[in-house]
Design an enzyme around this catalytic site. Structure first.
Site, short mmCIF file in Angstrom:
data_model
loop_
_atom_site.label_atom_id
_atom_site.label_comp_id
_atom_site.label_asym_id
_atom_site.label_seq_id
_atom_site.Cartn_x
_atom_site.Cartn_y
_atom_site.Cartn_z
N ASP A 24 0.83 -1.21 0.00
CA ASP A 24 0.00 0.00 0.00
C ASP A 24 0.86 1.26 0.00
O ASP A 24 1.96 1.28 0.54
CB ASP A 24 -0.92 -0.02 1.23
N HIS A 41 2.17 3.35 -9.07
CA HIS A 41 1.99 1.93 -9.37
C HIS A 41 3.18 1.39 -10.17
O HIS A 41 3.63 0.28 -9.97
CB HIS A 41 0.69 1.71 -10.14
N LEU A 135 9.90 -21.14 -5.01
CA LEU A 135 9.04 -20.12 -4.38
C LEU A 135 7.68 -20.11 -5.07
O LEU A 135 7.60 -20.07 -6.29
CB LEU A 135 9.69 -18.72 -4.51
N GLU A 211 1.49 -13.32 12.37
CA GLU A 211 2.14 -12.18 13.01
C GLU A 211 1.99 -10.97 12.09
O GLU A 211 2.27 -11.06 10.88
CB GLU A 211 3.63 -12.48 13.24
C1 IPE Z 1 -5.40 -2.79 -0.01
O1 IPE Z 1 -5.10 -1.45 -0.21
C2 IPE Z 1 -5.49 -3.51 -1.33
C3 IPE Z 1 -4.22 -3.71 -2.04
C4 IPE Z 1 -3.04 -3.38 -1.60
C5 IPE Z 1 -4.35 -4.37 -3.32
P1 IPE Z 1 -6.24 -0.33 -0.32
O2 IPE Z 1 -5.54 0.96 -0.57
O3 IPE Z 1 -7.24 -0.74 -1.33
O4 IPE Z 1 -6.91 -0.39 1.13
P2 IPE Z 1 -7.75 0.70 1.91
O5 IPE Z 1 -8.77 1.24 0.96
O6 IPE Z 1 -6.81 1.77 2.36
O7 IPE Z 1 -8.32 -0.04 3.07
C1 IPE Z 2 -1.64 0.17 -3.33
O1 IPE Z 2 -1.44 1.54 -3.40
C2 IPE Z 2 -1.89 -0.44 -4.67
C3 IPE Z 2 -3.28 -0.89 -4.89
C4 IPE Z 2 -4.24 -0.85 -4.02
C5 IPE Z 2 -3.57 -1.40 -6.20
P1 IPE Z 2 -2.65 2.56 -3.39
O2 IPE Z 2 -3.04 2.83 -4.80
O3 IPE Z 2 -3.74 2.10 -2.51
O4 IPE Z 2 -1.94 3.83 -2.77
P2 IPE Z 2 -2.50 4.83 -1.68
O5 IPE Z 2 -2.94 4.00 -0.51
O6 IPE Z 2 -3.63 5.56 -2.30
O7 IPE Z 2 -1.35 5.70 -1.34
MG MG Z 3 -4.15 2.35 -0.53
#
Ligand code: IPE
Ligand code: IPE
Ligand code: MG
Length: 247
Positions: A24, A41, A135, A211
């Site tokens: 994230d 991304h 893996l 964990e």
């Molecule tokens: C969780 O991240 C999903 C992925 C990393 C694919 P999100 O950015 O979607 O989660 P929320 O919305 O902050 O809970």
């Molecule tokens: C995680 O990064 C990737 C996916 C959920 C696909 P985000 O796109 O959720 O990035 P933030 O959380 O908005 O920074």
């Molecule tokens: Mg996110």
């Protein structure tokens, strides 16, 4: 031994068998630089590549990457398209490396929701890496923990109805057989980058005794060293599974 190896502070006996990661923070990483989310991304894919290779190198057996959730379908279409495009490119580009390094690719989730060309690339990568054992790389795509539990319940209900079986046959073991990847053991360590302290519907059932490790580092900034730090932290923990360990 060539004598050139860098001393690794990891204890190889206590390696987590299965590491799951909620990757994230891509969007925030891009925003902080005044760039569109997609750049985050793009950078995130590079991080994923490095962490996959590091996992293979240190001997992790299962690595699950939360790549696209069921709820992520609510994002702008252009972002979703760009994400899938990046994923397709990654898979095609990395396939030879996966083959060479014994990495088996598996997708967990409702694959049929994905664009057809992506499904084809996934099928190809899954087929061509099927025999690999070093893996297991699991990409959670169009995945939701609740959706997984619900679809398992539906299939189980069908089985019970068809076989006219008593509900007593339902055990944890039988229930798990209807998960997307029934042979995959529960994660030992869950890492979430990006600072949020939540599960966001990842591996709900399977995380019961996992964990948890949260770091504020945004996914595009997550390095191999940060990864090793998380594993070291895991190695210092005592997993009790509800039991008591006498001193
Ligand atoms: C969780 O991240 C999903 C992925 C990393 C694919 P999100 O950015 O979607 O989660 P929320 O919305 O902050 O809970
Ligand atoms: C995680 O990064 C990737 C996916 C959920 C696909 P985000 O796109 O959720 O990035 P933030 O959380 O908005 O920074
Ligand atoms: Mg996110």
């Amino acid at each position: 031994m060539t004598g050139h190896e860098k001393a690794e502070p990891l204890s190889l006996e206590k390696l987590p068998y299965h590491v799951a990661i909620i990757m994230d923070g891509n969007g925030r990483w891009a925003k902080a630089r005044g760039l569109p989310r997609v750049y985050g991304h793009k950078k995130g894919v590079e991080t994923a590549r490095k962490i996959v290779l590091k996992s293979q190198e240190i001997g992790i057996k299962y690595l699950s990457l939360f790549t696209f959730s069921k709820e992520n379908w609510q994002r702008p279409k252009a972002e979703i398209q760009a994400l899938f495009q990046l994923l397709e490119e990654y898979l095609l580009k990395e396939l030879p490396t996966m083959k060479e390094k014994g990495i088996r690719l598996r997708v967990m989730g409702d694959k049929e929701d994905l664009p057809e060309n992506l499904q084809e690339v996934i099928d190809l990568a899954e087929k061509e890496t099927r025999a690999n054992e070093k893996l297991n790389l699991i990409l959670a795509l169009s995945y939701g923990g609740r959706a997984e539990i619900l679809q398992a319940t539906r299939k189980l209900a069908e089985r019970i109805k068809k076989g006219n079986l008593p509900s007593e046959v339902i055990s944890e073991e039988l229930f798990r057989q209807f998960f997307y990847l029934p042979d995959v053991p529960d994660p030992d360590l869950l890492i979430r980058t990006g600072g949020e302290m939540r599960i966001s519907n990842f591996y709900l059932f399977q995380l019961a005794y996992t964990e948890l490790y949260f770091t504020p580092v945004l996914w595009p900034d997550f390095t191999e060293d940060e990864y090793l730090k998380a594993i070291l932290d895991f190695q210092r923990r005592e997993r009790r599974f509800g039991k008591v360990y006498e001193l």
